[in-house]
Design an enzyme around this catalytic site. Structure first.
Site, mmCIF file in Angstrom:
data_model
loop_
_atom_site.group_PDB
_atom_site.id
_atom_site.type_symbol
_atom_site.label_atom_id
_atom_site.label_comp_id
_atom_site.label_asym_id
_atom_site.label_seq_id
_atom_site.Cartn_x
_atom_site.Cartn_y
_atom_site.Cartn_z
ATOM 1 N N ASP A 240 37.770 107.764 2.775
ATOM 2 C CA ASP A 240 36.554 108.545 3.047
ATOM 3 C C ASP A 240 35.951 108.966 1.714
ATOM 4 O O ASP A 240 36.671 109.339 0.795
ATOM 5 C CB ASP A 240 36.869 109.770 3.913
ATOM 6 N N ASP B 178 34.806 104.299 10.908
ATOM 7 C CA ASP B 178 34.581 105.557 11.625
ATOM 8 C C ASP B 178 33.616 106.387 10.789
ATOM 9 O O ASP B 178 34.016 107.291 10.066
ATOM 10 C CB ASP B 178 35.923 106.270 11.811
ATOM 11 N N THR C 176 29.506 108.140 9.953
ATOM 12 C CA THR C 176 28.377 108.871 10.523
ATOM 13 C C THR C 176 27.296 107.850 10.913
ATOM 14 O O THR C 176 27.508 106.641 10.828
ATOM 15 C CB THR C 176 27.818 109.858 9.481
HETATM 16 N N1 AG3 Z 1 31.788 109.797 13.987
HETATM 17 C C1 AG3 Z 1 30.417 110.141 14.061
HETATM 18 C C2 AG3 Z 1 29.579 109.373 14.949
HETATM 19 C C3 AG3 Z 1 28.115 109.691 14.803
HETATM 20 C C4 AG3 Z 1 27.650 110.865 15.553
HETATM 21 N N2 AG3 Z 1 26.245 110.920 15.521
HETATM 22 C C5 AG3 Z 1 25.492 111.990 15.835
HETATM 23 N N3 AG3 Z 1 26.034 113.106 16.217
HETATM 24 N N4 AG3 Z 1 24.193 111.910 15.717
HETATM 25 C C6 AG3 Z 1 32.387 110.682 13.134
HETATM 26 C C7 AG3 Z 1 33.590 111.314 13.128
HETATM 27 C C8 AG3 Z 1 34.685 111.234 14.078
HETATM 28 N N5 AG3 Z 1 35.899 110.865 13.435
#
Ligand code: AG3
Length: 283
Positions: A110, A160, A162
């Site tokens: 990350d 994973d 954003t």
């Molecule tokens: N996964 C984020 C997905 C995107 C969400 N989008 C939004 N809320 N507009 C991230 C972290 C989980 N491990």
């Protein structure tokens, strides 16, 4: 009904919609070199983490996303041993990956160490497996990591991330997928969170096109509910290097020796069955 001040709202401007959670407390907010991270306590969804104003996870529903991100790919691969997670700083995907006894090494990359430090503090159960000897936590640019990865050294790449804006944008490109393709062994799989089937179908299509242009022949998009994300309905897209993705290890999934709350062999099969409008749009 108008909402008062103590609601957290993520607005989806392109769709004229929003999702709100009633807050009981704002616990933390900081600007890191990469983004703004905030932590809230909510009335009904436990702890909430947001990044740049977008919901990343809540205590209540993150199990669905993390189990689907990890187990669909791992139960499709014949023998997943070396796993790379790009993003995933909250460590929820990592925890699910490490439930698989075949995994000998899982490297989470990350870009922002603060996501992980805040998860350790406010989402400790997601970080349960961070001390596992098979886990490596790196804080680095995942795009560069995959560009530098040794060819044929990885079984599964899980992205994973954003939304595809800001630092995550480069994770949705043909160039990135080419680097993943090279890093994967034969039979390897990339699994990427691919946004909402209802709101972001064009993006899913563009991702799939880019994956194919990068050399992946077989693709599969799975869908699942995620009530705290835009439209409440989410997806992940898999691309395989010389492996079919519409079959998975049903038996192993049914007899999994660990607990899951959403994923099962039945749910996996159902998640692969897309509704007609998606089949039409995705070809
Ligand atoms: N996964 C984020 C997905 C995107 C969400 N989008 C939004 N809320 N507009 C991230 C972290 C989980 N491990």
């Amino acid at each position: 009904m108008a909402l008062g001040d103590n609601w957290y709202t993520e607005i989806y401007p392109q769709d004229g919609a929003a999702f709100s959670l009633k807050l009981t407390d704002k616990i933390h907010e900081e600007q890191t070199p990469f983004q703004t991270i905030a932590i809230f306590e909510t009335e009904g969804f436990g702890t909430l983490m947001t990044i740049d104003g977008l919901v990343m996870l809540t205590d209540r529903d993150n199990f669905i996303y993390h189990e689907m991100m990890a187990h669909t790919g791992l139960f499709t691969h014949a023998n997943p041993q070396d796993v790379v997670i790009i993003g995933g700083g909250d460590c929820g995907t990592l925890r699910e990956v490490l439930k698989h006894a075949s995994v000998r090494h899982a490297c989470q990359v990350d870009i922002d160490e603060r996501v992980t430090r805040l998860a350790e503090q406010y989402f400790p159960e997601l970080c349960d497996s961070n001390d596992d000897k098979r886990a490596t936590l790196m804080f680095d640019d995942g795009i560069r990591y995959m560009a530098d990865a040794k060819p044929g050294s990885v079984d599964i790449v899980i992205v994973d991330s954003t939304d595809p804006v800001g630092p995550a944008e480069g994770l949705f490109t043909e160039k990135f997928y080419r680097n993943c393709h090279r890093a994967l062994r034969d039979g390897g799989i990339i699994v990427q969170q691919s946004e909402s089937p209802l709101f972001h179908l064009k993006l899913i299509r563009a991702m799939r096109d880019a994956m194919q242009a990068a050399g992946f022949v077989d693709l599969a998009t799975v869908n699942f509910p995620q009530c705290s994300y835009p439209s409440g309905w989410w997806s992940a897209t898999m691309a395989g290097k010389n492996i079919k993705l519409n079959n998975f290890r049903n038996d192993a999934a049914r007899k999994r020796p660990f607990a899951t709350r959403y994923y099962s062999d039945g749910v996996h099969g159902a998640a692969l069955n897309l509704p007609p409008f998606m089949i039409t749009a995705l070809g």
